[in-house]
Every structure is written in C-alpha cells, then in structure tokens.
Design a protein around this motif. Sequence first.
Motif, PDB file in Angstrom:
ATOM      1  N   ALA A  20      28.436 -13.012  38.391  1.00 37.83           N
ATOM      2  CA  ALA A  20      28.661 -11.590  38.615  1.00 37.83           C
ATOM      3  C   ALA A  20      28.897 -10.918  37.267  1.00 37.83           C
ATOM      4  O   ALA A  20      29.401 -11.521  36.334  1.00 37.83           O
ATOM      5  N   HIS A  21      28.522  -9.678  37.165  1.00 40.61           N
ATOM      6  CA  HIS A  21      28.706  -8.939  35.922  1.00 40.61           C
ATOM      7  C   HIS A  21      30.019  -8.182  35.980  1.00 40.61           C
ATOM      8  O   HIS A  21      30.058  -6.971  36.127  1.00 40.61           O
ATOM      9  N   ALA A  22      31.099  -8.919  35.837  1.00 38.96           N
ATOM     10  CA  ALA A  22      32.418  -8.302  35.838  1.00 38.96           C
ATOM     11  C   ALA A  22      32.773  -7.903  34.412  1.00 38.96           C
ATOM     12  O   ALA A  22      32.330  -8.527  33.458  1.00 38.96           O
ATOM     13  N   GLN A  23      33.561  -6.855  34.275  1.00 36.02           N
ATOM     14  CA  GLN A  23      34.003  -6.461  32.948  1.00 36.02           C
ATOM     15  C   GLN A  23      35.037  -7.458  32.453  1.00 36.02           C
ATOM     16  O   GLN A  23      35.873  -7.942  33.218  1.00 36.02           O
ATOM     17  N   MET A  24      34.964  -7.758  31.161  1.00 39.17           N
ATOM     18  CA  MET A  24      35.924  -8.671  30.568  1.00 39.17           C
ATOM     19  C   MET A  24      37.293  -8.009  30.544  1.00 39.17           C
ATOM     20  O   MET A  24      37.407  -6.796  30.408  1.00 39.17           O
ATOM     21  N   ALA A  25      38.317  -8.810  30.650  1.00 36.51           N
ATOM     22  CA  ALA A  25      39.673  -8.291  30.582  1.00 36.51           C
ATOM     23  C   ALA A  25      39.981  -7.883  29.146  1.00 36.51           C
ATOM     24  O   ALA A  25      39.552  -8.520  28.200  1.00 36.51           O
ATOM     25  N   THR A  26      40.698  -6.804  28.993  1.00 29.22           N
ATOM     26  CA  THR A  26      41.115  -6.330  27.687  1.00 29.22           C
ATOM     27  C   THR A  26      42.535  -6.795  27.433  1.00 29.22           C
ATOM     28  O   THR A  26      43.389  -6.680  28.296  1.00 29.22           O
ATOM     29  N   ILE A  27      42.778  -7.310  26.237  1.00 34.72           N
ATOM     30  CA  ILE A  27      44.137  -7.673  25.857  1.00 34.72           C
ATOM     31  C   ILE A  27      44.796  -6.407  25.331  1.00 34.72           C
ATOM     32  O   ILE A  27      44.342  -5.818  24.349  1.00 34.72           O
ATOM     33  N   GLU A  28      45.843  -5.998  25.993  1.00 34.33           N
ATOM     34  CA  GLU A  28      46.544  -4.771  25.628  1.00 34.33           C
ATOM     35  C   GLU A  28      47.413  -5.010  24.390  1.00 34.33           C
ATOM     36  O   GLU A  28      47.783  -6.147  24.095  1.00 34.33           O
ATOM     37  N   PRO A  29      47.763  -3.946  23.653  1.00 33.71           N
ATOM     38  CA  PRO A  29      48.601  -4.109  22.465  1.00 33.71           C
ATOM     39  C   PRO A  29      49.897  -4.887  22.733  1.00 33.71           C
ATOM     40  O   PRO A  29      50.292  -5.729  21.925  1.00 33.71           O
ATOM     41  N   GLU A  30      50.543  -4.627  23.861  1.00 33.91           N
ATOM     42  CA  GLU A  30      51.782  -5.342  24.180  1.00 33.91           C
ATOM     43  C   GLU A  30      51.535  -6.844  24.344  1.00 33.91           C
ATOM     44  O   GLU A  30      52.368  -7.663  23.977  1.00 33.91           O
ATOM     45  N   GLN A  31      50.384  -7.191  24.918  1.00 32.01           N
ATOM     46  CA  GLN A  31      50.046  -8.600  25.097  1.00 32.01           C
ATOM     47  C   GLN A  31      49.772  -9.277  23.757  1.00 32.01           C
ATOM     48  O   GLN A  31      50.133 -10.442  23.564  1.00 32.01           O
TER      49      GLN A  31
END
Length: 167
Positions: A20-31
Amino acid sequence: MRHLTITGILPLLLVSAMPAHAQMATIEPEQIAEIFCISSVGNNMAPVEALFSSDLQALVAEAWEKNAAYEAANPGDKPPLGDGLPWRTWPDYADGCTAGEGVAERELAHVDVTYTFSEAPDATYSNTLVLRPATFVDGANLEWRIDDIDLGEGQTFRSVLAGAFAP
C-alpha cells in the motif's frame, strides 16, 4: 459459469501483493529530542548522528579528519576531540535527560533538552536542539534533522567544533 484460469487470476494476485502507498511517519521535533536524551543517558550517540542534517554530518566528518591529523602530528598529546564531540554544555555524564516541547516554524524548530544529575540536583541545565527541514517536497511530510545544538552563553555545537581546531 465462467472459470478463471491462471492468466485471469495472476493479475489479481499480483495487485493484491503490492504494498500500500501509505505516507511515511514523520519524526516530530519532540521525538528527535527524546531520541537525543535516550542516546545521551545510554552513552551511545550513534542514533543521534543519524539524525544530523547533511551539512552537520559533513562538518562532523571534517572535524574527525582534523582530529586524526592532529593525533598523527602530535603523538601522545590529547587531541582536540579527545573527550568526543561537544554534545552538551558540560562533558560530565548526566544520568537524566528530559525532552521539552518543540517550537516549530516552517524552516526551523527548537526543542530544549534538560540534563539532571541524581547526585547533584542543583546542577540541572538545558541545551536547545536546533532542527531544520531535510526536505520540502510538495505533498510530502516534513523531515526534521538536527542542524546545531545551542549550548548557551553564545556557544553552539558548531562553534565549539570550529574552535577546537582554531590556530
């Protein structure tokens, strides 16, 4: 009744097996700051170096090359990076680290990391991770990368690295 042959079923099987063409998770600044803290307390900063901007990666690689050249030219002397990279204001091991909330704008984010010492509670201090976007592709998630560390009192990770090799 119509019978499906291998030529009729094969395309259906191939389509169902496609990812499936799911969007990759973004690592947030807090993470990113949490990864920084975990790495700092764990005394293994390799995961953090993987989160450097490409510019900062190049700067660190150059610093290690200069450090190696210094060692070769001055055997027995402590090299400028003899204590490692200047990750924080003080090189003393902090047994606690907490990530603060990130403040993000389009081209810049800041996240405080606070260091604590169980044996010296009054020695607590904070530094600030400076993050920049790695990519801005239309429709793509923003990817944050560590571009510098504000060590306080006008010093940064970059300035300390540069100063370590100043004549």
